[in-house]
Design an enzyme around this catalytic site. Sequence first.
Site, short mmCIF file in Angstrom:
data_model
loop_
_atom_site.label_atom_id
_atom_site.label_comp_id
_atom_site.label_asym_id
_atom_site.label_seq_id
_atom_site.Cartn_x
_atom_site.Cartn_y
_atom_site.Cartn_z
N CYS A 61 0.81 -1.23 0.00
CA CYS A 61 0.00 0.00 0.00
C CYS A 61 0.84 1.27 0.00
O CYS A 61 0.30 2.36 0.17
CB CYS A 61 -0.89 0.01 1.24
SG CYS A 61 0.06 0.20 2.77
N CYS A 83 -2.15 1.96 4.48
CA CYS A 83 -3.12 1.09 5.15
C CYS A 83 -3.25 1.39 6.64
O CYS A 83 -4.19 0.94 7.28
CB CYS A 83 -2.76 -0.38 4.94
SG CYS A 83 -1.31 -0.93 5.86
N CYS A 160 7.97 -9.33 -1.38
CA CYS A 160 7.65 -9.94 -2.66
C CYS A 160 7.79 -11.44 -2.50
O CYS A 160 8.85 -11.92 -2.09
CB CYS A 160 8.58 -9.45 -3.76
SG CYS A 160 8.30 -10.31 -5.33
N LYS A 412 20.01 -6.48 18.63
CA LYS A 412 18.63 -6.86 18.36
C LYS A 412 18.66 -8.24 17.73
O LYS A 412 19.10 -8.40 16.59
CB LYS A 412 17.93 -5.86 17.44
CG LYS A 412 16.47 -6.21 17.16
CD LYS A 412 15.78 -5.13 16.35
CE LYS A 412 14.28 -5.43 16.22
NZ LYS A 412 13.55 -4.35 15.54
N PHE A 785 0.91 -20.22 -5.67
CA PHE A 785 1.79 -21.16 -4.99
C PHE A 785 1.05 -22.40 -4.47
O PHE A 785 1.45 -23.00 -3.49
CB PHE A 785 2.53 -20.48 -3.83
CG PHE A 785 3.06 -19.11 -4.17
CD1 PHE A 785 4.02 -18.96 -5.15
CD2 PHE A 785 2.57 -17.99 -3.54
CE1 PHE A 785 4.48 -17.69 -5.49
CE2 PHE A 785 3.03 -16.72 -3.87
CZ PHE A 785 4.00 -16.57 -4.85
N GLY A 1068 2.01 -27.33 -10.53
CA GLY A 1068 3.02 -28.32 -10.86
C GLY A 1068 3.98 -27.86 -11.92
O GLY A 1068 4.70 -28.68 -12.53
N GLU A 1241 9.12 -25.29 -9.74
CA GLU A 1241 9.12 -26.14 -8.55
C GLU A 1241 10.40 -26.95 -8.34
O GLU A 1241 10.80 -27.18 -7.20
CB GLU A 1241 7.90 -27.06 -8.56
CG GLU A 1241 6.59 -26.28 -8.56
CD GLU A 1241 5.41 -27.08 -8.05
OE1 GLU A 1241 5.55 -28.30 -7.89
OE2 GLU A 1241 4.36 -26.48 -7.83
#
Length: 1295
Positions: A61, A83, A160, A412, A785, A1068, A1241
Amino acid sequence: MGKGSGSNASTISFTINGKEYHVDANTANINSETMLVDFIRDHANLKGTKVMCREGGCGACVVTVRTKDAAIGADVTKGINSCITPVYSCQGWDISTVEDLGNKDDGYDVIQNRLVNFHGTQCGYCTPGMIMSMNSLRESKKDGLVTVKEVEDNFDGNICRCTGYRPILDAFKSLAVDAPEDLKRKCDDIEDCASCPCPMRQGLGRKCDKAKTKENSTLVLANGSVWTTAVDLKAVFQAIQRSNSDGKKLRFVAGNTATGVYKHEGPYSSYIEINGIPELKQKKVDSSEVLLGGGVTLADAIEFLGDISKTKSGFEYMAHISTHLERVANAPVRNNATIAGNLMIKHAHREFPSDVFVLLETAGAKLTIASSVTEMKVLTMTDFLKADMRDKLILSVHFPQRSTNYHFRSFKITRRYQNAHAYVNAGFLVKVEDGKIVEQPRIVYGGINPEFVHATATEEFLSKNTDIGSMQVLQNAFQILDKEVNPDFHPPEASPEYRKSLTQSLLYKTILGIMSGKASQHIKSGGSDIPRSISKGTQVFEADKSDSRLYKAMPKYEGAWQASGEAEYTTDIPKRPDELFGVFILSTIGSGTLKSIDATEALAMPGVVRLITAKDVKGKNNYQEYFFFPIVKPQPVFVNVGDEISYHGQSIALLLAENRQIAVEASRKVKVAYEGATKPVVDMMEALKNVEAAGLLPKHFIGTFSSEGDPSVKVNHTLAGDMNIGSQYHFYMETLNCLCIPREDGIDMHIPTQWMDHTQNNLSKVLGIPCSSINIDVKRIGGGFGGKITQPAHIAAAAAVAATTVRHPVRIALDIETNMKMLGRRLPFYMKYEVGFNDVGKIGSLKTEIFCDAGFSGNESNSLFAVIHLQNAYKALGWEVKPGFVMTNTASNTSVRAPGSVKGVALIENIMEHIAFYLKKDSLDVRKLNFIEKGDHFLPTFFGGGNFEEDNQIPRLIEEIKKSGDYENRKQFVETFNKENRWKKRGLSLIPIRYHVGFEFGCNLPAMIAIYHFDGTVSCTHAGIEMGQGLQTKVLQTIAQCFQIPMDKIKLKSTNNFIGANAFPSGGSVASELCCFAAMRACETIKDRLKPILEKLENPSWEKLIAAAYQAKIDLTASYTPGPKDDLKGYQVWALGLAEVEIDVLTGEYKVVRTDLIEDAGKSLSPGVDLGQIEGGYIFGQGFWTTERIVHCKETGELLTNRTWDYKPPETKDIPEDFRISLLKDAPNPYGILRSKATGEPILCATVAVYFALRNAITAARADKGNTEWFKLDSPITPEDVYHHCLTTPTDFKF
């Protein structure tokens, strides 16, 4: 009645793409909770901006905004998440969406051109957000000049799922002032890559800045809430007084980014927007302190503190704070989130692991708190946590000057490097002179428990025992720290044991860094973080130099439309006037019985229309009535009252309202009652034990598949082991959605499905109407997917039941939490084995049981697929394989990219590693001994066996990668590195893949070609679903080649269930080939008809030929459906994956240093597309083995990893730093369609190389502890897993 103060207006105004919009306070469907993205899409009707997560976590967004700096009045340009931005906070803004950059009529911006020509789009759903993030970065810089590093750092908020990020980053890096030469050369090679024909933009943003300074104003909105915009402190406190006197619950609004974490706070009835107050935006420095206003954004703080650290003595430590802040949230969030806002989240939610709080408390910063225009109070950070902050503002933050003998360090530790909250964050401030601590250090931790801030006892100990170089002092400090740190446990967060261990490791790392001169060379690496370089990639393929339209790396057919927002997805279909929006009501228990549903309160709300339940289903209440195989258990559209609840998140009803916002709010008022609730079973190991205990295990096996042994292989060694492999969410950027429109003869269904036939047939059963009454249309889908093969039938059925009940169009668009909770994911697997082999490692026998967790129904168990791919590139001698399944109280699991196959490959490769480990041999040598050879048997399954009748290409690929991947030298480097570094380890793994592509399940994907006689242009529609795999691009190239015409004469139309009647699903990796084949055959039919006409004409143009054929009444349309008559041959795809990783033994953090991939794509029809499929598939698989962990609550069954806050697919800095892809040369496929092979795949199976590389790095760390035993390593592998398997303890902490 809306009324204003200050500006005396009843509206706010802002511009979008140069057009001014006015929002009237009286507008009923725009209120304080309306976000900018919804205004852009639903009111401005600009559909290019996408929406997915609604929490600032995915970047779909992102838009560019131009505002005024309240402190100095300067123009500010930034990218923000629309958003989570309230529309009423946009007063005076100048906003650009992707439509502002360029389009097919006016031309495209250089950013759009670059992304398209670098093959940076696939499904395209994330593309507008990517474009606008880059646009915002360029516009924010002087003259649009950006660096490669700035580009790399800018995309931590953009996910992505398709591309693997590399082409996106390359495209945008090519625009940098310091772009690498290879990217510049690539631009030179690409037509129009560097041009910017768009007159709208000219590549450098809006010509006229229309941002306006905010003014004080108060609006009373239609729902009774009050929105105040304050541009001075007086206005703020007046607004607070009014809110209190009116009894209204108050919320301050600055960045509003907290709503991305804590979504359902409130409700509030008074909002005070404070972005326009100069005092909150000030940034100052003098000789004793740095002052930042509370309203300074994190992005501004990063830049300011970074600059100060370089120019002002005593503030050098600011560089560490600035760097750490770069890992807080993501760029669009940091652009809007404020320091004070982050601190107030911590104040309201003590469990929140605020990096800002940890950094400020470590630095000894103080806050100025304003309770009126004149009343100010200075508080320490810890006093702030205890303070009553009602009606108060954090006016400013004050950082003290520190001399250079203060050592500042912060950490972190996260599940994913970017855009992830901390397992543990920490800060250390230690003043050291002559190797001694000279004042009480500051040791601060976050992520321990809500009350823990300082390691007070440890601080006091070190203030008295100051010899920081003494091992005895350190060991005593670690023991004290161990006692005072008591982490709580709230899944899906990391375990208390790991978080406690981290506190000690991070203290040790800090001290190592301070005392690096004393530490031995072997130990020094522990003091530093894992270094992260700017990523780069190379792609090698054969360039076809002929004039063929095929075998060229051309941009995607719809790439430019995706980059401009012109590509339409189902959610972009304009709203109809009588349309209703549906929101699912989900179960909140994991096992029990539905007692009642009470929607009385919800139905009383204005705009709410009806609650749709199982009683409204006229046909069968089962959206999985039709499937490939006989179903095990029905999957109800809605659970009926009195029926069993099978999992937490199961659909109970659908609430219909006039718009989404009303439906969402009303859905929270629906009351659901249950009875007989029991503890659900959400773990497949528990389910397996239950089945075994009940004596039902034999019924859960699908069959037994055996192969003959080889007497010449003398089995004199036997090993046993097992593997647990976790689940994975598809994370398609376009969540499931649909629009169902009742028609006179049935329904129109617009839905992003990979299998129209499944959706149609199950709708027929649910509605009780003929299939011919159901019209399905699919233009494209925003990622699939496998998740949009069977799952869309559920959404479609609910919408269709609702639409036919109320006789209105019904739209459903799932939010990410509903999508994740209600729908299935990749099946978890448990696999155990017993393998027999000879002295050199050749396998002579293998017994294995392979179980999958199919969720509550068992309908889509795919352990058989694992069996099919278990053999991989090896002989199957003396094998006995038993696939099975168990059921749990979780959503019915489904296909995810490379379903089953990735697990089968992982198991056999784990066996190879286990044998090599046992024999102390190189695992590649063991693999070579077992490679399949011509004439060897395939393991028989339901889908046949037979013999392997071609040459194994893996040895060829190995020789290639040994050269291109510098394999032997890197092996030696890794070995040397591991010997020289106790606390950093490298791992290397090489995995071969043989992936069978066949047409056993079906191949009926028809195509139709139509040629228009007037101008000779061509249209094609087919049954394949474009979901980012480049299917349309390959079909376009095929048609152009068949007819020998320019590609711009061809258009590809949306798919529907008329041309695609009875069609096979697009999955497939075979849909592209089949559609190309069908289109080619249809073209050949037309060409045969044209031959007599062509013979009568002398070298006619295409247009004249078609015109003449029309005059001769030649049929210029043709269709073709592949089938058994075509005798399409299956084939093997060969691939090799070489992965190198580095781990931090002290924290468990890791990175992928380099990946080399070689895949046999045959003669690639479209190399740009195929390379993208390989890269994207690989990163998808890398996430499966590493960052993507699915966690359920064991008590309630709730999915806890149900949004971007907790579920972490890879981001830009997770990809390999060095990412090299090659397509095998000179390898045309004799059996393939146009000599090509599938690509998507097969390569995902090679991603298990990352798993084994991590395993090898851990093994090296264990060896330093004297442990040389084989160990079980479950996946996905988190930093916690790495740490624990390295067997690190504080007693190992030495100099």
